[in-house]
Write a protein that holds these residues in place. Structure first.
Motif, PDB file in Angstrom:
ATOM      1  N   GLU A  28      -6.378  -0.458   4.201  1.00 34.07           N
ATOM      2  CA  GLU A  28      -5.840   0.300   2.994  1.00 34.07           C
ATOM      3  C   GLU A  28      -6.381  -0.616   1.965  1.00 34.07           C
ATOM      4  OE1 GLU A  28      -4.168  -0.521   5.669  1.00 34.07           O
ATOM      5  OE2 GLU A  28      -2.965   1.334   6.285  1.00 34.07           O
ATOM      6  N   PHE A  37       7.973   5.903   2.957  1.00 38.74           N
ATOM      7  CA  PHE A  37       7.127   4.648   3.327  1.00 38.74           C
ATOM      8  C   PHE A  37       8.083   3.379   3.976  1.00 38.74           C
ATOM      9  CE2 PHE A  37       4.439   7.069   0.790  1.00 38.74           C
ATOM     10  CZ  PHE A  37       3.168   7.122   1.498  1.00 38.74           C
ATOM     11  N   HIS A  51      -0.915   4.842  -6.831  1.00 39.89           N
ATOM     12  CA  HIS A  51      -0.379   5.809  -7.587  1.00 39.89           C
ATOM     13  C   HIS A  51       0.387   5.268  -8.984  1.00 39.89           C
ATOM     14  CE1 HIS A  51      -0.706   7.913  -3.804  1.00 39.89           C
ATOM     15  NE2 HIS A  51      -0.371   9.022  -4.617  1.00 39.89           N
ATOM     16  N   THR A  77      10.500   8.275  -0.157  1.00 39.72           N
ATOM     17  CA  THR A  77       9.119   9.078   0.141  1.00 39.72           C
ATOM     18  C   THR A  77       8.589   8.627   1.476  1.00 39.72           C
ATOM     19  OG1 THR A  77       7.945   7.039  -0.923  1.00 39.72           O
ATOM     20  CG2 THR A  77       8.061   9.081  -2.279  1.00 39.72           C
ATOM     21  N   HIS A 120      -0.479   0.457   0.052  1.00 42.34           N
ATOM     22  CA  HIS A 120      -1.683   1.384  -0.661  1.00 42.34           C
ATOM     23  C   HIS A 120      -0.807   2.496  -1.571  1.00 42.34           C
ATOM     24  CE1 HIS A 120      -4.606   4.714  -0.247  1.00 42.34           C
ATOM     25  NE2 HIS A 120      -5.268   3.680  -0.334  1.00 42.34           N
ATOM     26  N   PHE A 121       0.086   2.968  -1.246  1.00 41.10           N
ATOM     27  CA  PHE A 121       0.723   3.988  -1.921  1.00 41.10           C
ATOM     28  C   PHE A 121       1.229   3.601  -3.448  1.00 41.10           C
ATOM     29  CE2 PHE A 121       4.574   5.974  -3.416  1.00 41.10           C
ATOM     30  CZ  PHE A 121       4.014   7.278  -3.644  1.00 41.10           C
TER      31      PHE A 121
END
Length: 319
Positions: free
Chosen positions: A108, A56, A28, A54, A23-24
């Motif tokens: 997500e 994740f 992004h 980050t 999802h990130f």
């Protein structure tokens, strides 16, 4: 199949990539940026470094197993006739009711097939056992057809029994492509099953799936699916059920989210969950002997748009 879907398929099919990380990256980076990064082994390693930096991906987590391009192309070719769209949580197109009800527990991403306008209509969730008796299945079909004719979307799973009876009631109508329509949410991937003809033009059904396109049935996915069904319905109707099982989960989630609850009822031989919910006052009865228009009137009387934020959790549930 749109070319821009390929990088997202690569992310979703990668092994060892958590849903939050997918999802990130998807929200992004643009599709062209993802395509460039995924085009080479060095680009994929760079994505993994970014995800570890980050948080994740944990530092000790094994390397991600990326699918090869041929596998992604084969998957894209199989998906092409269905013209699927990806809806990402927090982005336009994602069902607002699902996000407002479930918050970060909302999936997500969702695969959407069929007319997306049905997601914006008032909706009633219909759930029940796979072993629902014939008389109760007939009631589910008649109720679903009546709801759809009144412009209300019918939301259900894709299991045999009550789920299938609800969808069949809509699809056997004079014009299933119009009015409220039907929304199916199976506990398996889009490509795993024999129901895909309903999604081909003229788009008689809309479907949402929560996992990889070729994912088989999974019990954990069924539980998540039941939560989504309960959250998308403005109210929930229990056709027939025991005190345990997927339908009971859906009932509990509907009550948790403050949705009106209805159960089919009969003077004798009532299913255990129906009897207990009606006796406790948690559900309003819909008498099997009454005409469908009376069921519709009772549901419409209680039907209001759900709140835009999750309700306060209830400490106890009647099931």
């Amino acid at each position: 199949m749109k070319i821009s879907l390929a990088p997202y398929l690569t992310l979703i099919e990668a092994r060892g990539l958590p849903a939050a990380a997918i999802h990130f990256l998807a929200t992004h980076r643009t599709a062209p940026e993802l395509a460039d990064a995924l085009a080479t082994p060095a680009g994929r390693r760079a994505l993994e470094r970014d995800l570890r930096a980050t948080g994740f991906l944990r530092p000790a987590r094994p390397r991600v197993a990326w699918p090869d391009d041929a596998a992604i192309q084969h998957l894209a070719d199989r998906l092409a006739p269905l013209q699927p769209r990806l809806l990402w949580r927090g982005r336009p197109g994602y069902p607002p009711l699902l996000e407002s009800s479930l918050g970060h527990q909302a999936p997500e991403w969702l695969w959407l097939m069929g007319p997306e306008g049905r997601l914006a209509r008032p909706a009633i969730a219909i759930v029940g056992s796979r072993e629902t008796p014939p008389r109760w299945l007939t009631a589910a079909s008649r109720l679903a057809a009546t709801l759809a004719a009144a412009g209300i979307c019918v939301v259900s799973g894709m299991a045999p029994g009550a789920d299938s009876a609800a969808h069949a009631g809509v699809l056997r109508g004079p014009d299933p492509c119009q009015a409220g329509g039907t929304l199916a949410i199976p506990a398996r991937g889009l490509l795993h099953g024999d129901w895909t003809p309903c999604l081909l033009p003229p788009r008689r059904m809309t479907a949402l799936t929560l996992d990889r396109p070729a994912a088989p049935f999974q019990a954990s996915l069924a539980i998540r699916r039941n939560h989504v069904i309960a959250a998308l319905g403005w109210a929930l109707v229990l056709v027939a059920s025991d005190l345990r099982g997927g339908s009971a989960y859906a009932v509990q989630w509907a009550l948790h989210h403050g949705r009106p609850l209805f159960c089919f009822a009969a003077p004798r031989a009532m299913p255990p969950a129906n009897r207990q919910l009606i006796r406790s006052g948690a559900a309003q009865p819909l008498n099997l002997a009454d005409p469908p228009q009376s069921w519709l009137a009772a549901i419409q009387h209680a039907l209001t748009p759900p709140p835009s934020s999750p309700p306060t959790p209830q400490p106890t549930l009647p099931l």
